[in-house]
Design a protein around this motif. Structure first.
Motif, short mmCIF file in Angstrom:
data_model
loop_
_atom_site.label_atom_id
_atom_site.label_comp_id
_atom_site.label_asym_id
_atom_site.label_seq_id
_atom_site.Cartn_x
_atom_site.Cartn_y
_atom_site.Cartn_z
N ALA A 176 -0.87 6.42 0.02
CA ALA A 176 -0.15 6.37 1.30
C ALA A 176 1.28 6.89 1.19
CB ALA A 176 -0.13 4.94 1.84
N SER B 41 1.42 5.71 -4.61
CA SER B 41 0.15 5.32 -4.00
C SER B 41 -0.31 6.43 -3.07
CB SER B 41 0.31 4.02 -3.22
OG SER B 41 1.17 4.21 -2.11
N SER C 288 3.91 12.27 -1.35
CA SER C 288 4.45 13.23 -0.39
C SER C 288 4.79 14.58 -0.98
CB SER C 288 5.71 12.65 0.27
OG SER C 288 6.71 12.41 -0.70
N ASN D 62 0.81 -1.22 0.00
CA ASN D 62 0.00 0.00 0.00
C ASN D 62 0.84 1.27 0.00
OD1 ASN D 62 -2.67 -1.28 0.20
ND2 ASN D 62 -1.99 -1.92 2.23
N ASN D 63 2.12 1.13 0.23
CA ASN D 63 3.01 2.28 0.37
C ASN D 63 4.16 2.14 -0.61
OD1 ASN D 63 5.10 4.08 1.42
ND2 ASN D 63 3.78 4.32 3.20
#
Length: 230
Positions: A88, A86, A91, A58-59
């Motif tokens: 998650a 993703s 950034s 997921n990351n």
């Protein structure tokens, strides 16, 4: 992961003070520590649109074509590729965001390889129609950190980052996480929209991320679970 003592509501104030004091004592080590000899630069210093990340299913971040409806092979020029993450892992506004259902089936593996070196990988099936950067009938291609002109990578200068030291502390019910990010030395990634398949592997040993099989498909380059992508 190293976890500090978790003071409960009934814990003595002195325990809370001890935890904070210990946490603060680590900051100079984390901030000023230099990578080991031979290690790549910290992942945090990489340009956010020229990095891949494989932390779990997921990351993660992968390289994708920068422009819409582009074949992988046609994207392989300076400025034609970009990091997509993703939800998650996203950034930075410089990064694209992958849809949460990009993978239809995916498996994450990590550990120490038979060559006694770190690795982390994702293998599985994708829904290429969910990302407008891709053409669904494209046979695909390869991105990597150590190929391309002069072995500088494709895209040039791209690296894979991973969390090798995470310190988690609780003080006054506020969680503070500091991640010391150290790049893996190599990565290889294949995206194969026509086969609804993709794979990415980050590794410290060059031979764990082979570059010479770029036309052979994911199962030959990265051993893993590919379910039934067709």
């Amino acid at each position: 992961m190293f976890k500090l003592l978790d003071p409960s509501a009934s814990a003595l104030p002195s325990m809370r003070s001890l935890n904070l004091a210990f946490f603060l004592s680590l900051l100079p080590v984390i901030i000023f520590a230099k990578p080991a000899v031979g290690a790549n630069e910290l992942g945090a210093r990489q340009k956010p649109d020229n990095i891949v990340i494989v932390n779990d299913a997921n990351n993660f971040c992968m390289i994708m074509p920068r422009y819409a409806h582009t074949n992988i092979g046609d994207s392989e020029y300076t400025g034609g590729m970009k990091t997509y993450c993703s939800p998650a892992a996203h950034s930075s506004p410089d990064q694209g965001q992958l849809p949460p259902d990009f993978w239809s089936n995916v498996e994450f593996r990590s550990g120490i390889s038979s060559r006694n070196a770190r690795y982390a990988q994702l293998t599985g099936c994708i829904r290429p129609e969910t990302l407008d950067r891709l053409n669904t009938n494209d046979g695909g291609g390869q991105y990597d950190s150590s190929g391309g002109a002069g072995g500088a990578g494709n895209p040039a200068g791209s690296k894979c980052s991973g969390c090798v030291l995470c310190i988690l502390s609780e003080f006054e019910k506020n969680f503070i996480m500091i991640a010391f990010l150290l790049s893996y030395k190599h990565y290889v990634e294949l995206v194969e929209p026509g086969d609804k398949r993709a794979c990415i592997k980050c590794c410290d040993n060059y031979d764990d991320c082979p570059l010479h099989l770029d036309t052979s498909g994911c199962p030959k380059v990265i051993k893993g679970n590919y379910f039934n992508c067709s």
